[in-house]
Design a protein around this motif. Structure first.
Motif, mmCIF file in Angstrom:
data_model
loop_
_atom_site.group_PDB
_atom_site.id
_atom_site.type_symbol
_atom_site.label_atom_id
_atom_site.label_comp_id
_atom_site.label_asym_id
_atom_site.label_seq_id
_atom_site.Cartn_x
_atom_site.Cartn_y
_atom_site.Cartn_z
ATOM 1 N N MET A 97 0.809 -2.726 -0.476
ATOM 2 C CA MET A 97 1.488 -1.768 -1.343
ATOM 3 C C MET A 97 2.755 -2.368 -1.937
ATOM 4 O O MET A 97 3.150 -3.492 -1.573
ATOM 5 C CB MET A 97 1.831 -0.485 -0.562
ATOM 6 C CG MET A 97 2.904 -0.669 0.510
ATOM 7 S SD MET A 97 3.301 0.881 1.372
ATOM 8 C CE MET A 97 4.189 1.786 0.098
ATOM 9 N N ASP A 98 3.372 -1.652 -2.830
ATOM 10 C CA ASP A 98 4.627 -2.092 -3.434
ATOM 11 C C ASP A 98 5.688 -2.239 -2.336
ATOM 12 O O ASP A 98 6.024 -1.272 -1.647
ATOM 13 C CB ASP A 98 5.077 -1.044 -4.457
ATOM 14 C CG ASP A 98 6.289 -1.473 -5.260
ATOM 15 O OD1 ASP A 98 7.208 -2.083 -4.672
ATOM 16 O OD2 ASP A 98 6.336 -1.184 -6.465
ATOM 17 N N ARG A 99 6.212 -3.446 -2.179
ATOM 18 C CA ARG A 99 7.162 -3.704 -1.088
ATOM 19 C C ARG A 99 8.481 -2.956 -1.295
ATOM 20 O O ARG A 99 9.134 -2.570 -0.324
ATOM 21 C CB ARG A 99 7.399 -5.211 -0.958
ATOM 22 C CG ARG A 99 6.180 -5.933 -0.384
ATOM 23 C CD ARG A 99 6.260 -7.440 -0.493
ATOM 24 N NE ARG A 99 5.020 -8.038 -0.015
ATOM 25 C CZ ARG A 99 4.593 -9.243 -0.348
ATOM 26 N NH1 ARG A 99 5.315 -9.997 -1.174
ATOM 27 N NH2 ARG A 99 3.448 -9.715 0.123
ATOM 28 N N ARG A 100 8.884 -2.772 -2.538
ATOM 29 C CA ARG A 100 10.090 -1.991 -2.792
ATOM 30 C C ARG A 100 9.907 -0.561 -2.292
ATOM 31 O O ARG A 100 10.811 0.011 -1.655
ATOM 32 C CB ARG A 100 10.405 -1.986 -4.281
ATOM 33 C CG ARG A 100 11.526 -1.032 -4.685
ATOM 34 C CD ARG A 100 11.710 -1.049 -6.205
ATOM 35 N NE ARG A 100 12.618 0.007 -6.642
ATOM 36 C CZ ARG A 100 12.236 1.242 -6.916
ATOM 37 N NH1 ARG A 100 10.944 1.590 -6.763
ATOM 38 N NH2 ARG A 100 13.108 2.152 -7.309
ATOM 39 N N ARG A 101 8.763 0.023 -2.563
ATOM 40 C CA ARG A 101 8.499 1.391 -2.110
ATOM 41 C C ARG A 101 8.499 1.473 -0.595
ATOM 42 O O ARG A 101 9.060 2.407 -0.001
ATOM 43 C CB ARG A 101 7.152 1.860 -2.658
ATOM 44 C CG ARG A 101 6.810 3.300 -2.309
ATOM 45 C CD ARG A 101 5.426 3.650 -2.826
ATOM 46 N NE ARG A 101 5.027 4.978 -2.383
ATOM 47 C CZ ARG A 101 3.788 5.424 -2.394
ATOM 48 N NH1 ARG A 101 2.805 4.638 -2.834
ATOM 49 N NH2 ARG A 101 3.502 6.635 -1.976
ATOM 50 N N LEU A 102 7.897 0.470 0.063
ATOM 51 C CA LEU A 102 7.878 0.449 1.524
ATOM 52 C C LEU A 102 9.296 0.327 2.079
ATOM 53 O O LEU A 102 9.648 0.986 3.069
ATOM 54 C CB LEU A 102 7.007 -0.711 2.017
ATOM 55 C CG LEU A 102 6.875 -0.885 3.535
ATOM 56 C CD1 LEU A 102 6.344 0.387 4.190
ATOM 57 C CD2 LEU A 102 5.977 -2.078 3.865
ATOM 58 N N ALA A 225 -8.623 -3.824 -4.301
ATOM 59 C CA ALA A 225 -8.284 -2.734 -3.381
ATOM 60 C C ALA A 225 -7.867 -3.328 -2.040
ATOM 61 O O ALA A 225 -8.558 -4.192 -1.490
ATOM 62 C CB ALA A 225 -9.489 -1.815 -3.201
ATOM 63 N N ARG A 226 -6.739 -2.880 -1.534
ATOM 64 C CA ARG A 226 -6.203 -3.456 -0.304
ATOM 65 C C ARG A 226 -6.074 -2.384 0.767
ATOM 66 O O ARG A 226 -5.730 -1.238 0.483
ATOM 67 C CB ARG A 226 -4.837 -4.111 -0.558
ATOM 68 C CG ARG A 226 -4.896 -5.238 -1.568
ATOM 69 C CD ARG A 226 -3.522 -5.810 -1.852
ATOM 70 N NE ARG A 226 -3.538 -6.750 -2.948
ATOM 71 C CZ ARG A 226 -3.818 -8.042 -2.835
ATOM 72 N NH1 ARG A 226 -4.084 -8.534 -1.631
ATOM 73 N NH2 ARG A 226 -3.816 -8.844 -3.877
ATOM 74 N N ARG A 227 -6.310 -2.787 2.011
ATOM 75 C CA ARG A 227 -6.153 -1.902 3.153
ATOM 76 C C ARG A 227 -5.143 -2.524 4.115
ATOM 77 O O ARG A 227 -4.749 -3.675 3.954
ATOM 78 C CB ARG A 227 -7.492 -1.692 3.859
ATOM 79 C CG ARG A 227 -8.567 -1.060 2.978
ATOM 80 C CD ARG A 227 -9.871 -0.956 3.742
ATOM 81 N NE ARG A 227 -9.694 -0.207 4.974
ATOM 82 C CZ ARG A 227 -10.543 -0.257 6.008
ATOM 83 N NH1 ARG A 227 -11.611 -1.015 5.955
ATOM 84 N NH2 ARG A 227 -10.310 0.459 7.091
ATOM 85 N N ALA A 228 -4.756 -1.762 5.121
ATOM 86 C CA ALA A 228 -3.775 -2.249 6.098
ATOM 87 C C ALA A 228 -4.194 -1.798 7.493
ATOM 88 O O ALA A 228 -3.448 -1.131 8.205
ATOM 89 C CB ALA A 228 -2.386 -1.735 5.759
ATOM 90 N N GLY A 229 -5.395 -2.182 7.876
ATOM 91 C CA GLY A 229 -5.920 -1.800 9.185
ATOM 92 C C GLY A 229 -5.968 -2.972 10.143
ATOM 93 O O GLY A 229 -5.406 -4.049 9.890
#
Length: 429
Positions: A97-102, A225-229
């Motif tokens: 995801m957008d690192r700034r948003r995180l 499309a990216r996931r983070a699992g």
């Protein structure tokens, strides 16, 4: 035509004029000329001092409630597991995801946690359970935040400035470890614990504002499309195992910190070896020596931040760390031991700068978050493992023998590793 002192003598590989005189020794501040990096650095500086206020206030409050150091130690462990789990997961999220948003989400979460710390202290709740839960939540947010923060640097400065950017960040973090506790010690008798938490919360508002001013930092390939699992986390470990330079940079830090970080023995050294100097005075100097050395190394980072052989810089700094720790263990003079520990701090700064630069340079952008997540776990977990190892060795063999032996092991293992696996010593920008 340029004379002897013209560009032919002072231009670097990219045509940029090399600094001369004292500027060559001073900290390389080129990254601060870039507004986006400067904002990230300001947020780091504020967090570095503010977080130390809470880091002092929490154990102080727990000890005040229980009168037990065992509970203080338990609280530290309560924060470690969430940090490890969420740093690994946070690395995968930072790649998806957008690192700034995180960064905005996690810094806001940390700020809200600080407000809750203030609320429980201001109302006189006096609950260790509540403190430990809040600490666990805070460390979880920090674990999610750290990989995104570090991985963002490579998008804000060019590759040639990565060592300088890492030196600037590491220096301000080390400065926070010195200034924060000193400020907390001065403020607690004046304003109290509750207000200490509130100051941290207000400081974090500055951090949120600075992060808000950053540019968007989404994944470079937005079509994927990216996931983070769990699968993505495991992919990160597979990526490390397939890149020898990355793997060795992690192993070098583990060798230095697990075998050679002697902080668990400082209380015993202060009470037994250096008692004639005053136990409290000796203990304070021992704990301050490594961070002071690291800050000094950062202030004079112009001497090494432009180096090209990053692999050799890591190897050399770890070996110097081991030699300095050995010297501290062999010394029966407090001042000589402190001087050796300060040298160790300088070496640790150099190692941190170039390990960070290697991680940001070698890893692709889609993997940098996960690499920084592992980096966070190694940095946080190594010294804690060292506490167990050195504490046990100190009880069995005496503190000076344990410190000197650990430092010697660092030298032997690092040199053997460099000889057996040439990838790190061959690596250069």
């Amino acid at each position: 035509m340029p004379g002897p002192s013209g560009p032919s003598r002072t231009a670097g590989p990219s045509g940029r004029r090399r600094p001369r005189g004292l500027r060559r020794w001073a900290m390389d501040t080129r990254p601060l000329r870039r507004p986006a990096y400067r904002r990230l650095w300001v947020s780091t500086a504020v967090t570095a001092v503010g977080s130390q206020l809470t880091a002092v206030a929490v154990p102080q409050q727990i000890y005040g409630i229980t009168g037990s150091s065992a509970w203080v130690g338990a609280a530290s462990l309560a924060g470690l597991l969430p940090l490890i789990v969420f740093a690994l997961w946070g690395g995968a999220i930072a790649d998806a995801m957008d690192r700034r948003r995180l960064l905005l989400i996690t810094n806001t979460g940390i700020a809200v946690t600080s407000v809750l710390f203030w609320a429980q202290a201001a109302t006189g709740l006096d609950s260790v359970a509540v403190l430990m839960v809040l600490l666990a939540v805070q460390q979880a947010f920090w674990g999610l935040n750290a990989p995104a923060r570090s991985a963002s640097i490579a998008r804000l400065v060019p590759e040639e400035e990565l060592p300088a950017a890492n030196a600037l960040g590491s220096t301000v973090m080390q400065t926070g470890q010195i200034a924060g506790p000193l400020l907390a010690g001065a403020l607690i008798p004046v304003v109290g614990l509750a207000e200490l938490y509130l100051i941290d919360a207000l400081a974090l508002c500055v951090t949120v504002w600075a992060v808000h001013r950053l540019p968007a930092l989404p994944p470079l390939d937005a079509t994927v499309a990216r996931r983070a699992g769990l699968r993505e986390i495991l992919d990160g470990f597979r990526y490390i195992s397939g890149h020898a330079v990355l793997l060795l940079s992690f192993v070098a830090d583990i060798v230095a910190m697990v075998l050679g970080m002697p902080r668990a023995l400082f209380p015993q050294l202060a009470a037994e070896t250096y008692a004639s100097y005053g136990e409290g005075f000796a203990l304070g100097l021992l704990f301050a020596a490594i961070p002071i050395g690291a800050v000094a190394g950062g202030l004079f980072s112009g001497t090494f931040s432009r180096a090209r052989r990053h692999g050799w810089m890591v190897i050399g700094s770890v070996v110097v760390w081991g030699v300095a720790v050995t010297g501290a263990g062999l010394s029966d003079s407090l001042w000589i031991a402190v001087a050796f520990l300060a040298v160790a701090g300088i070496a640790d700064m150099v190692s941190m700068v170039f390990r960070g630069a290697i991680l940001l340079s070698v890893a692709t952008d889609e993997m940098r978050g996960r690499m920084q997540g592992v980096f966070t776990v190694v940095v946080a977990g190594g010294p804690r493992l060292a506490d167990v190892l050195h504490g046990t060795a100190g009880s069995a063999f005496g503190p000076r023998t344990a410190v000197a032996g650990g430092g010697l092991l660092v030298v032997v293992v690092m040199l053997a590793l460099a000889a057996a696996m040439p990838a790190l010593r061959r690596y250069r920008v």
